[in-house]
Design a protein around this motif. Structure first.
Motif, PDB file in Angstrom:
ATOM      1  N   ALA A   1      -6.316 -12.219  10.034  1.00 18.48           N
ATOM      2  CA  ALA A   1      -5.070 -11.467  10.252  1.00 18.48           C
ATOM      3  C   ALA A   1      -4.183 -11.335   9.013  1.00 18.48           C
ATOM      4  O   ALA A   1      -3.695 -10.238   8.734  1.00 18.48           O
ATOM      5  CB  ALA A   1      -4.286 -12.059  11.421  1.00 18.48           C
ATOM      6  N   PRO A   2      -3.943 -12.386   8.215  1.00 16.49           N
ATOM      7  CA  PRO A   2      -3.055 -12.218   7.053  1.00 16.49           C
ATOM      8  C   PRO A   2      -3.600 -11.251   5.993  1.00 16.49           C
ATOM      9  O   PRO A   2      -2.861 -10.789   5.135  1.00 16.49           O
ATOM     10  CB  PRO A   2      -2.963 -13.635   6.470  1.00 16.49           C
ATOM     11  CG  PRO A   2      -3.354 -14.546   7.572  1.00 16.49           C
ATOM     12  CD  PRO A   2      -4.323 -13.776   8.424  1.00 16.49           C
ATOM     13  N   TYR A   3      -4.889 -10.955   6.077  1.00 21.47           N
ATOM     14  CA  TYR A   3      -5.526 -10.111   5.069  1.00 21.47           C
ATOM     15  C   TYR A   3      -5.591  -8.640   5.487  1.00 21.47           C
ATOM     16  O   TYR A   3      -6.222  -7.832   4.823  1.00 21.47           O
ATOM     17  CB  TYR A   3      -6.922 -10.659   4.767  1.00 21.47           C
ATOM     18  CG  TYR A   3      -6.843 -12.074   4.268  1.00 21.47           C
ATOM     19  CD1 TYR A   3      -6.576 -12.338   2.931  1.00 21.47           C
ATOM     20  CD2 TYR A   3      -6.975 -13.149   5.144  1.00 21.47           C
ATOM     21  CE1 TYR A   3      -6.464 -13.633   2.471  1.00 21.47           C
ATOM     22  CE2 TYR A   3      -6.863 -14.453   4.686  1.00 21.47           C
ATOM     23  CZ  TYR A   3      -6.613 -14.687   3.348  1.00 21.47           C
ATOM     24  OH  TYR A   3      -6.494 -15.970   2.897  1.00 21.47           O
ATOM     25  N   LEU A   4      -4.928  -8.313   6.581  1.00 22.57           N
ATOM     26  CA  LEU A   4      -4.839  -6.929   7.049  1.00 22.57           C
ATOM     27  C   LEU A   4      -3.651  -6.178   6.450  1.00 22.57           C
ATOM     28  O   LEU A   4      -3.664  -4.955   6.399  1.00 22.57           O
ATOM     29  CB  LEU A   4      -4.645  -6.908   8.571  1.00 22.57           C
ATOM     30  CG  LEU A   4      -5.866  -7.000   9.445  1.00 22.57           C
ATOM     31  CD1 LEU A   4      -5.459  -7.262  10.883  1.00 22.57           C
ATOM     32  CD2 LEU A   4      -6.691  -5.749   9.326  1.00 22.57           C
ATOM     33  N   PHE A   5      -2.663  -6.907   6.008  1.00 23.79           N
ATOM     34  CA  PHE A   5      -1.370  -6.310   5.683  1.00 23.79           C
ATOM     35  C   PHE A   5      -1.109  -6.261   4.178  1.00 23.79           C
ATOM     36  O   PHE A   5      -1.681  -7.039   3.425  1.00 23.79           O
ATOM     37  CB  PHE A   5      -0.261  -7.109   6.380  1.00 23.79           C
ATOM     38  CG  PHE A   5      -0.485  -7.228   7.858  1.00 23.79           C
ATOM     39  CD1 PHE A   5      -0.297  -6.133   8.683  1.00 23.79           C
ATOM     40  CD2 PHE A   5      -0.925  -8.419   8.416  1.00 23.79           C
ATOM     41  CE1 PHE A   5      -0.523  -6.227  10.049  1.00 23.79           C
ATOM     42  CE2 PHE A   5      -1.160  -8.526   9.779  1.00 23.79           C
ATOM     43  CZ  PHE A   5      -0.959  -7.423  10.601  1.00 23.79           C
ATOM     44  N   PRO A   6      -0.226  -5.368   3.765  1.00 25.53           N
ATOM     45  CA  PRO A   6       0.158  -5.327   2.348  1.00 25.53           C
ATOM     46  C   PRO A   6       0.721  -6.682   1.920  1.00 25.53           C
ATOM     47  O   PRO A   6       1.242  -7.443   2.735  1.00 25.53           O
ATOM     48  CB  PRO A   6       1.239  -4.250   2.291  1.00 25.53           C
ATOM     49  CG  PRO A   6       1.041  -3.433   3.523  1.00 25.53           C
ATOM     50  CD  PRO A   6       0.487  -4.366   4.556  1.00 25.53           C
ATOM     51  N   SER A   7       0.599  -6.969   0.640  1.00 26.20           N
ATOM     52  CA  SER A   7       1.145  -8.201   0.079  1.00 26.20           C
ATOM     53  C   SER A   7       2.073  -7.839  -1.075  1.00 26.20           C
ATOM     54  O   SER A   7       2.232  -6.663  -1.414  1.00 26.20           O
ATOM     55  CB  SER A   7       0.011  -9.113  -0.395  1.00 26.20           C
ATOM     56  OG  SER A   7      -0.736  -8.472  -1.408  1.00 26.20           O
ATOM     57  N   ARG A   8       2.640  -8.848  -1.681  1.00 26.32           N
ATOM     58  CA  ARG A   8       3.610  -8.609  -2.754  1.00 26.32           C
ATOM     59  C   ARG A   8       3.022  -7.740  -3.873  1.00 26.32           C
ATOM     60  O   ARG A   8       3.659  -6.796  -4.321  1.00 26.32           O
ATOM     61  CB  ARG A   8       4.073  -9.951  -3.323  1.00 26.32           C
ATOM     62  CG  ARG A   8       5.178  -9.831  -4.354  1.00 26.32           C
ATOM     63  CD  ARG A   8       5.730 -11.190  -4.727  1.00 26.32           C
ATOM     64  NE  ARG A   8       4.770 -12.053  -5.386  1.00 26.32           N
ATOM     65  CZ  ARG A   8       4.526 -12.016  -6.700  1.00 26.32           C
ATOM     66  NH1 ARG A   8       5.149 -11.172  -7.470  1.00 26.32           N
ATOM     67  NH2 ARG A   8       3.650 -12.841  -7.226  1.00 26.32           N
ATOM     68  N   LEU A   9       1.805  -8.039  -4.294  1.00 23.08           N
ATOM     69  CA  LEU A   9       1.176  -7.270  -5.377  1.00 23.08           C
ATOM     70  C   LEU A   9       0.414  -6.045  -4.881  1.00 23.08           C
ATOM     71  O   LEU A   9       0.092  -5.172  -5.688  1.00 23.08           O
ATOM     72  CB  LEU A   9       0.214  -8.157  -6.172  1.00 23.08           C
ATOM     73  CG  LEU A   9       0.806  -9.297  -6.980  1.00 23.08           C
ATOM     74  CD1 LEU A   9      -0.294 -10.022  -7.746  1.00 23.08           C
ATOM     75  CD2 LEU A   9       1.881  -8.802  -7.927  1.00 23.08           C
ATOM     76  N   LEU A  10       0.125  -6.006  -3.600  1.00 21.34           N
ATOM     77  CA  LEU A  10      -0.738  -4.936  -3.078  1.00 21.34           C
ATOM     78  C   LEU A  10      -0.101  -4.165  -1.934  1.00 21.34           C
ATOM     79  O   LEU A  10      -0.507  -4.280  -0.778  1.00 21.34           O
ATOM     80  CB  LEU A  10      -2.085  -5.523  -2.646  1.00 21.34           C
ATOM     81  CG  LEU A  10      -2.870  -6.235  -3.742  1.00 21.34           C
ATOM     82  CD1 LEU A  10      -4.176  -6.765  -3.211  1.00 21.34           C
ATOM     83  CD2 LEU A  10      -3.094  -5.318  -4.928  1.00 21.34           C
ATOM     84  N   PRO A  11       0.874  -3.316  -2.261  1.00 22.11           N
ATOM     85  CA  PRO A  11       1.417  -2.443  -1.217  1.00 22.11           C
ATOM     86  C   PRO A  11       0.383  -1.362  -0.878  1.00 22.11           C
ATOM     87  O   PRO A  11      -0.542  -1.115  -1.659  1.00 22.11           O
ATOM     88  CB  PRO A  11       2.652  -1.831  -1.891  1.00 22.11           C
ATOM     89  CG  PRO A  11       2.314  -1.833  -3.347  1.00 22.11           C
ATOM     90  CD  PRO A  11       1.486  -3.071  -3.568  1.00 22.11           C
ATOM     91  N   LEU A  12       0.526  -0.773   0.281  1.00 21.52           N
ATOM     92  CA  LEU A  12      -0.346   0.361   0.595  1.00 21.52           C
ATOM     93  C   LEU A  12       0.029   1.513  -0.335  1.00 21.52           C
ATOM     94  O   LEU A  12       1.197   1.878  -0.428  1.00 21.52           O
ATOM     95  CB  LEU A  12      -0.205   0.769   2.061  1.00 21.52           C
ATOM     96  CG  LEU A  12      -0.802  -0.216   3.055  1.00 21.52           C
ATOM     97  CD1 LEU A  12      -0.623   0.301   4.475  1.00 21.52           C
ATOM     98  CD2 LEU A  12      -2.276  -0.469   2.775  1.00 21.52           C
ATOM     99  N   GLU A  13      -0.944   2.034  -1.028  1.00 20.39           N
ATOM    100  CA  GLU A  13      -0.727   3.097  -2.007  1.00 20.39           C
ATOM    101  C   GLU A  13      -1.361   4.384  -1.496  1.00 20.39           C
ATOM    102  O   GLU A  13      -2.581   4.446  -1.314  1.00 20.39           O
ATOM    103  CB  GLU A  13      -1.337   2.710  -3.355  1.00 20.39           C
ATOM    104  CG  GLU A  13      -0.703   1.515  -4.023  1.00 20.39           C
ATOM    105  CD  GLU A  13       0.699   1.807  -4.549  1.00 20.39           C
ATOM    106  OE1 GLU A  13       1.085   2.987  -4.626  1.00 20.39           O
ATOM    107  OE2 GLU A  13       1.404   0.839  -4.869  1.00 20.39           O
ATOM    108  N   PRO A  14      -0.569   5.434  -1.251  1.00 19.19           N
ATOM    109  CA  PRO A  14      -1.119   6.685  -0.720  1.00 19.19           C
ATOM    110  C   PRO A  14      -2.254   7.275  -1.564  1.00 19.19           C
ATOM    111  O   PRO A  14      -3.209   7.817  -1.019  1.00 19.19           O
ATOM    112  CB  PRO A  14       0.090   7.630  -0.700  1.00 19.19           C
ATOM    113  CG  PRO A  14       1.278   6.723  -0.657  1.00 19.19           C
ATOM    114  CD  PRO A  14       0.880   5.477  -1.403  1.00 19.19           C
ATOM    115  N   GLU A  15      -2.170   7.145  -2.888  1.00 22.41           N
ATOM    116  CA  GLU A  15      -3.216   7.708  -3.755  1.00 22.41           C
ATOM    117  C   GLU A  15      -4.547   6.982  -3.550  1.00 22.41           C
ATOM    118  O   GLU A  15      -5.611   7.607  -3.538  1.00 22.41           O
ATOM    119  CB  GLU A  15      -2.804   7.639  -5.226  1.00 22.41           C
ATOM    120  CG  GLU A  15      -1.601   8.485  -5.574  1.00 22.41           C
ATOM    121  CD  GLU A  15      -0.272   7.795  -5.237  1.00 22.41           C
ATOM    122  OE1 GLU A  15      -0.252   6.569  -4.973  1.00 22.41           O
ATOM    123  OE2 GLU A  15       0.748   8.505  -5.212  1.00 22.41           O
TER     124      GLU A  15
END
Length: 169
Positions: free
Chosen positions: A4-18
């Motif tokens: 579960a914790p690996y499904l969501f954006p993190s501090r360094l890895l936001p969801l990036e549209p590109e």
């Protein structure tokens, strides 16, 4: 380790549209987690250039993606964002890559040094499966795990003693 914790954006890895837009057309229709990861990893190897001076440890994933250059950390981050964008739990794995190539064959990129790759959750039957986007391959017994987290910041070394070659950074 629970996915579960690996499904969501993190501090360094936001969801990036590109990155999301780049990844989705490459994913197999109805593909499972492993098929999806195996579709993207070779694409990163083929379309991104390993270049040690292109990025720094704190280069945002969107910037590394835009220039299509970087190191194993950058390629792992791109793959994690791509996988999470389609609902697949993905973790950052740090460790060593030990290779003994067949005679006349080159060593894998990142061999015998700190290396980064991705673990994707493939359900309770398969568990976490390692994918090395720098080399476009499944992780194997030569991928020696030191730590696993949501991104580089979860497992970056902050103090201690390193014993190894002088060329490490």
């Amino acid at each position: 380790m629970a996915p579960a914790p690996y499904l969501f954006p993190s501090r360094l890895l936001p969801l990036e549209p590109e990155i999301m837009a780049w990844a989705r057309p490459q994913l197999p229709a109805g593909g499972d987690c492993l098929a999806s990861a195996l579709a993207l990893a070779p694409s990163i190897k083929a379309n991104f250039r390993y270049h040690t001076k292109a990025t720094q440890a704190d280069t945002p994933v969107a910037e590394a993606f835009a220039i299509r250059r970087g190191v194993c950390q950058d390629f792992a981050h791109v793959l994690i964002v791509a996988l999470r964008s389609v609902g697949l739990p993905a973790a950052y794995v740090s460790g060593y890559l030990r290779t003994y190539p067949p005679p006349g064959q080159p060593r894998l990129v990142g061999a015998d040094a700190m290396h980064a790759w991705v673990a994707v959750w493939c359900g309770p039957q398969r568990g976490w499966v390692g994918i090395d986007p720098t080399n476009g391959v499944l992780a194997n017994a030569d991928h020696l795990v030191v730590g696993m987290g949501r991104d580089y910041s979860d497992i970056s070394p902050i103090d201690g003693v390193f014993v190894g070659g002088w060329s490490q950074k």
